[in-house]
Design an enzyme around this catalytic site. Structure first.
Site, mmCIF file in Angstrom:
data_model
loop_
_atom_site.group_PDB
_atom_site.id
_atom_site.type_symbol
_atom_site.label_atom_id
_atom_site.label_comp_id
_atom_site.label_asym_id
_atom_site.label_seq_id
_atom_site.Cartn_x
_atom_site.Cartn_y
_atom_site.Cartn_z
ATOM 1 N N GLY A 76 39.107 76.860 40.190
ATOM 2 C CA GLY A 76 38.478 77.004 41.495
ATOM 3 C C GLY A 76 37.621 78.247 41.517
ATOM 4 O O GLY A 76 37.325 78.847 40.477
ATOM 5 N N GLY B 192 39.226 81.251 39.779
ATOM 6 C CA GLY B 192 39.433 81.276 38.344
ATOM 7 C C GLY B 192 40.251 80.076 37.902
ATOM 8 O O GLY B 192 40.542 79.166 38.684
ATOM 9 N N VAL C 60 43.433 77.613 36.366
ATOM 10 C CA VAL C 60 44.861 77.388 36.603
ATOM 11 C C VAL C 60 45.438 76.715 35.369
ATOM 12 O O VAL C 60 44.845 75.757 34.838
ATOM 13 C CB VAL C 60 45.115 76.514 37.844
ATOM 14 C CG1 VAL C 60 46.603 76.318 38.073
ATOM 15 C CG2 VAL C 60 44.486 77.139 39.074
ATOM 16 N N ASP D 219 41.032 78.521 55.025
ATOM 17 C CA ASP D 219 40.347 77.804 53.953
ATOM 18 C C ASP D 219 41.050 76.475 53.659
ATOM 19 O O ASP D 219 41.324 76.129 52.504
ATOM 20 C CB ASP D 219 40.284 78.658 52.693
ATOM 21 C CG ASP D 219 39.252 78.127 51.685
ATOM 22 O OD1 ASP D 219 39.361 78.472 50.496
ATOM 23 O OD2 ASP D 219 38.364 77.349 52.086
#
Length: 827
Positions: free
Chosen positions: A523, A526, A528, A639
Site C-alpha cells: 500500500g 509500504g 506487507v 481512511d
C-alpha cells in the site's frame, strides 16, 4: 592427599550435591538453568507432589531433543506439553534459562534461541520472577512471592495458555478476548515429531459460539454451541465419575474446560493426527496402560455436514441422510447413490413478499445447525424470537440459546441450515421457517381433533401462559443476577508503545528475510509480508517504507490506538519493531486478504454471494459502532476503504490500518486538521473542502463501501457511459427512478434477497448525504440494517456531479492503484 587433589575432590562433591538438589527442585530462578546432557541424569524440574516433570526428551524414534512436560510416575513416558515443537535441537546441548525480564529462553550449544516465552499479563512486571512446575502440569512464571497464587491473575506467563496436543484438567478451549488468548489444541505431526500438525480443536467467536475439530482449514467435526446444559452436538457428555464438564461465557471470555472428580484418577484429552480422532484417556494402574474412555468423532454422523445443506443425519436410519421436512434432495440421482454433499432444497422457495404469512415447523432432539451465520439476543424469549425471525425474510430458523427450564434467549439462523443431526434424546428444538402453503398441508392432518378437545386445551393453555409469563419474568430476573458476575481484567502482553517489541532478526526469520515469495501486498505505507513465528502463529508484517510519507507519528498513533481495541471486527495488532531506521507493525494474519481483492475481481467475486456480502456489511457496521460509540474514546478512522477491510478464514470482516485515526473525548463531536489524509473516492465533502472530520465522515466512507460491495465496482474514477455520473450519482439516479435493483453485481443476482439489497442501498444513500447532520450515526445504521421498519428518504448526496469524459477520468478509472491524499491547507 596433596592440596590440589583435595580441591578437585571437594569440587566434584559440590557438583554432585548441586545436581542432586537441582533434580529435586520444582522452580527455576534467574540465576539457575536446566541443561541437557542426553542422559538420565539430565537436570529436571519436578512438581512438589511429584506428579509432573519438566526436562529434555526425544520422542519415539527421533534423535532430536525437545523441552517438555510429562507424568513423573507413569512408566510409559507420556508427554503433555512441548515448548519447541517447531524448532528441535539436533543434539544434547539445550539450555533453559530465565532472563531478567521474566522470560524463559531455550537455546542450543551455539547460543541460538530456539524458543522463548512472552509475558502475557501486562499488569505484571518482572522483578524477581520464578518458573514453577505445578502439580496440575502447568508451568508458571510468577513473582516469587506469588508462586502459589492464581496463575490467571498473578503470573506473567503459563504453559496452560499455550497447549500442545494434550488438554489437562483445568486447561481451556476457547477465547480470552481481553487478553487476546486463543486456547486451542493441535495434534503432533507424528509420534516422532511434536511439530504442529493440521488436526486442531478450537472454538470460534460467532454470535452463538461454536466449537470444531479442524482438518487443515476444513471443518472436520462440530461439537455445537453450548445450550445451557451441554454442547448441542454432544449430548453424550455428562458429568460422571471421572470428570466434570464446564462451560464459561461472559463479555471477556468463553471457554470449555473440565475437572476430575477424584484426584486419584489420571485422565487427559489428546489430539491424534494419525487417525484424526480426539481421544480421552484414563490411566489404568492395574494394567499399567492408558485406556480409551471416549473419542470424537463418535460415528459417521459426527463428520461435518455429511448430509449437505438442509439435510439431517440420523444414524439409526437407512440411508442415514434425510432431508428436513419441507425439503427434497437437490440432486435425486446423486442422493440415491449416497452422494449427499449437494444437500436439500425447499419444496417451495420462500418469498420475502409473503414473509408475514410464513410459519415454523418444530423439529426435536437435534444438534442445531452451524452457527456461522447467526444472530443472538439473550434477553428475549421464544415468542419475541419468533416475531423477529418472521419479520426478517433472511431468517430461516430460530431456537432458544439456553434450553434450561422453559428455555430463554433467542438465536436466529440465516441462509442454509448446515450440519444437523438427529438424536434419540437430549437434543434441542429447532423452529424451521416454512411458507404458508407447506404449513397448510401439515394442518390437514390435525383437523380430526374435536372442537371440545381443542377448546379444552386452549383454555388450559391460556391459564398456563399467564402463569408462565410471571415465572419466565422471575426466571429472567434471577438469571440476569446470576450471570452479572464481575470479570477480572487479566490484561494483555507486556507493552512498549502498547505492544510487544519484536526484533528485526525475529521478523526477518519469520518472513524468510522479507522474500518476494512472502510478499502479500503493498500500500501507500509500504509492503506487507506473510510470516510465521517460532510458536507457529501466522502473522502479517507491515514494513513502513521510507518513501511512504508516513513517519514515526503515524506509526506510534496506530500502535497506541489499535493495541487497546478489542472487537471481533477490528484487526488485531500483535507486535511491532522499531530498530535503526526500520518501523514495522505485526498483525494477525488474515488468510483471505482484503475485501477489494474479492469484490473488484470478477472470478473471486463469485465466492461472495449476497448472504456473505450482507454479513460483511453488517460486520463493518458493528466494528465502526464500536469505534464511534462503545470504545473508551470516540475513534475516527479517517481512511475507511475496501482495501482496509481484511477477511479472516471465515470471511468475517476486520477493519485495519489506524495510522491516520484520531480520538475524541466524550463531549467532542468534530475535529479540524490542516493535514487532510485519506483516499480519493471515500472522503466526505466537508473533509476534503475544509479539513473537518467527525464520526459522520466515517459514515460517509461506509456508505461508499456499501455501494461498492453491492455494485462490484470502484467508486474512485467511476463514470457511467450514458450520463458520466460518478458512482454516487449513478446510484442516486437509479434510486430516484425506482431502478435501484439494476445496481446489483451480476455475481449476486442468483442469491440476492431484493428487500435486503434495496434496504442496504437505501441506507448507503442516507450515509452519503451532503450534510453531515443528515447522515445517521453507526448505531442507527446497524438498527436499520437489521430491521424492516420504515426509514427516511435520503436527500441528495455529496459529490452528486457529472464528470467530464476526460482523459484524466479515463486514467483514474483504469488505474488499479489506490490514490491516497495528503493535502496541506493554509488557515
Amino acid at each position: 592427599m596433596d592440596f590440589p587433589y583435595f580441591l578437585n575432590f571437594i569440587a566434584f562433591i559440590l557438583c554432585l550435591h548441586s545436581l542432586k538438589v537441582s533434580t529435586a527442585l520444582d522452580s527455576l530462578h534467574h540465576s539457575q538453568f536446566l541443561r541437557d546432557d542426553g542422559t538420565s541424569t539430565t537436570t529436571t524440574l519436578v512438581s512438589k507432589g511429584r506428579t509432573f516433570e519438566l526436562g529434555f526428551f526425544s520422542p519415539g524414534n527421533s534423535k532430536n531433543r525437545y523441552l517438555g512436560i510429562w507424568y513423573k510416575n507413569i512408566p510409559i513416558q507420556t508427554v503433555v506439553w512441548v515448548a519447541n515443537g517447531l524448532n528441535p535441537i539436533n543434539d544434547s546441548s539445550g539450555t533453559l534459562t530465565m532472563n531478567t525480564t521474566g522470560c524463559l529462553v531455550l537455546s542450543s550449544h551455539n547460543g541460538t534461541v530456539v524458543w522463548y516465552s512472552t509475558i502475557t499479563n501486562s499488569r505484571k512486571r518482572a522483578q524477581n520472577a520464578t518458573a514453577t512446575l505445578l502439580d496440575s502440569g502447568n508451568l508458571v512464571v510468577c513473582e516469587e512471592k506469588n508462586s502459589n497464587s492464581n496463575p490467571d491473575q498473578d503470573c506473567l506467563w503459563q504453559s496452560f495458555d499455550h497447549a500442545s496436543d494434550t488438554l489437562l484438567p483445568g486447561m481451556r478451549i476457547g477465547w480470552n478476548i481481553r487478553r487476546g488468548l486463543n486456547w486451542t489444541l493441535t495434534a503432533w505431526k507424528s509420534p516422532d515429531d511434536p511439530a504442529p500438525g493440521d488436526f486442531t480443536c478450537l472454538a470460534v467467536q460467532n454470535d452463538y459460539p461454536d466449537a470444531y475439530l479442524m482438518k487443515g482449514a476444513e471443518k472436520y467435526s462440530r461439537y455445537g454451541p453450548f445450550n445451557g446444559l451441554i454442547s448441542s452436538g454432544s449430548p453424550q457428555i455428562n458429568n460422571n465419575s471421572v470428570y466434570i464438564f464446564q462451560y464459561v461465557q461472559n463479555k471477556d471470555e468463553y471457554y470449555y474446560t473440565y475437572y476430575l472428580t477424584n484426584n486419584s484418577v489420571i485422565s487427559r484429552i489428546v489430539m491424534n493426527q494419525t487417525d484424526y480422532t480426539r481421544y480421552r484417556y484414563v490411566w489404568v494402574d492395574e494394567d499399567q496402560t492408558w485406556m480409551v474412555y471416549k473419542s470424537n468423532p463418535i460415528d459417521y454422523c459426527d463428520h461435518y455436514n455429511l448430509c449437505g445443506a438442509n439435510g439431517n443425519c440420523i444414524i439409526t436410519e437407512t440411508p442415514i441422510c434425510q432431508c428436513l421436512k419441507g425439503f427434497t434432495p437437490k440432486s435425486p440421482e446423486a442422493w440415491n447413490l449416497m452422494g449427499w454433499s449437494q444437500g436439500c432444497v425447499r419444496d417451495k422457495p420462500l418469498s420475502c413478499m409473503e414473509k408475514l404469512t410464513d410459519g415454523f415447523v418444530r423439529l426435536e432432539d437435534l444438534k442445531v445447525p452451524d452457527t456461522t451465520l447467526t444472530w443472538v439476543d439473550r434477553t428475549i424469549g421464544l415468542e419475541e424470537c419468533r416475531a423477529k425471525c418472521l419479520n426478517n425474510c433472511s431468517c430461516t430458523a430460530f431456537s432458544n440459546t439456553d434450553i434450561r427450564g422453559g428455555g430463554s434467549g433467542c438465536v436466529m439462523w440465516f441462509g442454509d441450515l448446515v450440519d444437523i443431526r438427529q438424536f434419540q434424546s437430549r437434543g434441542q428444538y429447532l423452529y424451521v421457517r416454512m411458507p404458508a402453503s407447506e404449513l397448510d398441508v401439515e394442518s390437514k392432518h390435525r383437523k380430526n381433533l374435536t372442537t371440545i378437545v381443542a377448546t379444552t386445551i386452549a383454555g388450559i393453555a391460556g391459564m398456563l401462559l399467564v402463569g408462565c409469563y410471571f415465572i419466565h419474568k422471575f426466571r429472567r430476573n434471577i438469571s440476569e443476577k446470576l450471570t452479572n458476575i464481575p470479570v477480572q481484567n487479566n490484561g494483555g502482553p507486556e507493552y512498549d508503545l502498547g505492544l510487544p517489541l519484536l526484533s528485526m532478526s525475529t521478523l526477518a526469520s519469520a518472513t524468510s528475510n522479507f522474500s518476494e515469495e512472502n510478499k502479500i501486498g503493498e500500500g501507500g505505507f509500504g509492503p506487507v509480508y506473510k510470516g510465521r513465528l517460532i510458536d507457529g502463529n501466522d502473522i502479517a508484517v507491515k514494513r513502513l517504507s521510507s518513501s511512504s510519507g508516513q513517519g514515526i507519528n503515524e506509526f506510534k498513533n496506530e500502535v497506541k490506538l489499535i493495541a487497546k481495541l478489542q472487537h471481533r471486527n477490528l484487526v488485531k495488532l500483535v507486535g511491532c519493531c522499531i530498530q535503526e531506521k526500520e518501523q514495522m507493525l505485526v498483525y494477525e494474519y488474515m488468510p483471505n486478504g482484503s475485501l477489494d481483492s474479492f469484490i473488484f475481481d470478477h472470478n473471486k467475486g463469485k465466492l461472495l454471494d449476497w448472504p456473505k456480502r450482507f454479513h460483511i456489511i453488517s460486520g463493518i457496521a458493528r466494528g465502526l459502532t464500536y469505534l464511534h460509540q462503545d470504545s473508551r474514546l470516540i475513534i475516527i478512522h479517517r481512511d475507511l476503504k475496501t482495501s482496509n477491510i481484511l477477511l479472516d478464514d471465515k470471511l468475517n470482516p476486520k477493519i485495519s490500518d489506524f495510522g491516520t485515526a484520531r480520538t475524541f473525548g466524550e463531549e467532542q463531536i468534530e475535529g479540524n486538521t490542516n493535514r487532510v489524509v485519506g483516499t480519493y473516492g471515500y472522503m466526505a465533502p466537508e473533509y476534503i473542502a475544509g479539513g473537518l472530520f467527525s464520526a459522520k465522515s466515517d459514515v460517509f466512507s461506509f456508505g461508499i463501501m456499501v455501494l461498492e460491495i453491492i455494485y462490484g465496482k470502484k467508486s474512485r474514477g467511476f463514470y457511467h457511459s450514458d450520463h458520466h455520473h460518478n458512482l454516487i450519482g449513478h446510484a442516486w439516479i437509479l434510486w430516484k427512478e425506482g431502478r435501484a435493483s439494476e445496481l446489483l453485481d451480476e455475481n449476486i443476482q442468483n442469491s440476492w434477497i431484493l428487500s435486503e439489497v434495496l434496504r442496504c442501498i437505501h441506507v448507503s444513500l442516507l450515509c452519503v448525504q451532503r450534510h453531515p447532520d443528515d447522515r445517521p450515526n453507526m448505531s442507527s445504521v446497524l438498527l436499520m440494517l437489521g430491521s424492516e421498519k420504515e426509514i427516511p428518504e435520503p436527500k441528495q448526496p455529496g459529490f452528486f456531479l457529472e464528470q467530464a469524459n476526460s482523459s484524466t477520468n479515463q486514467m483514474q478509472s483504469e488505474s488499479s492503484n489506490e490514490i491516497s491524499m495528503t493535502l496541506l491547507e493554509a488557515r
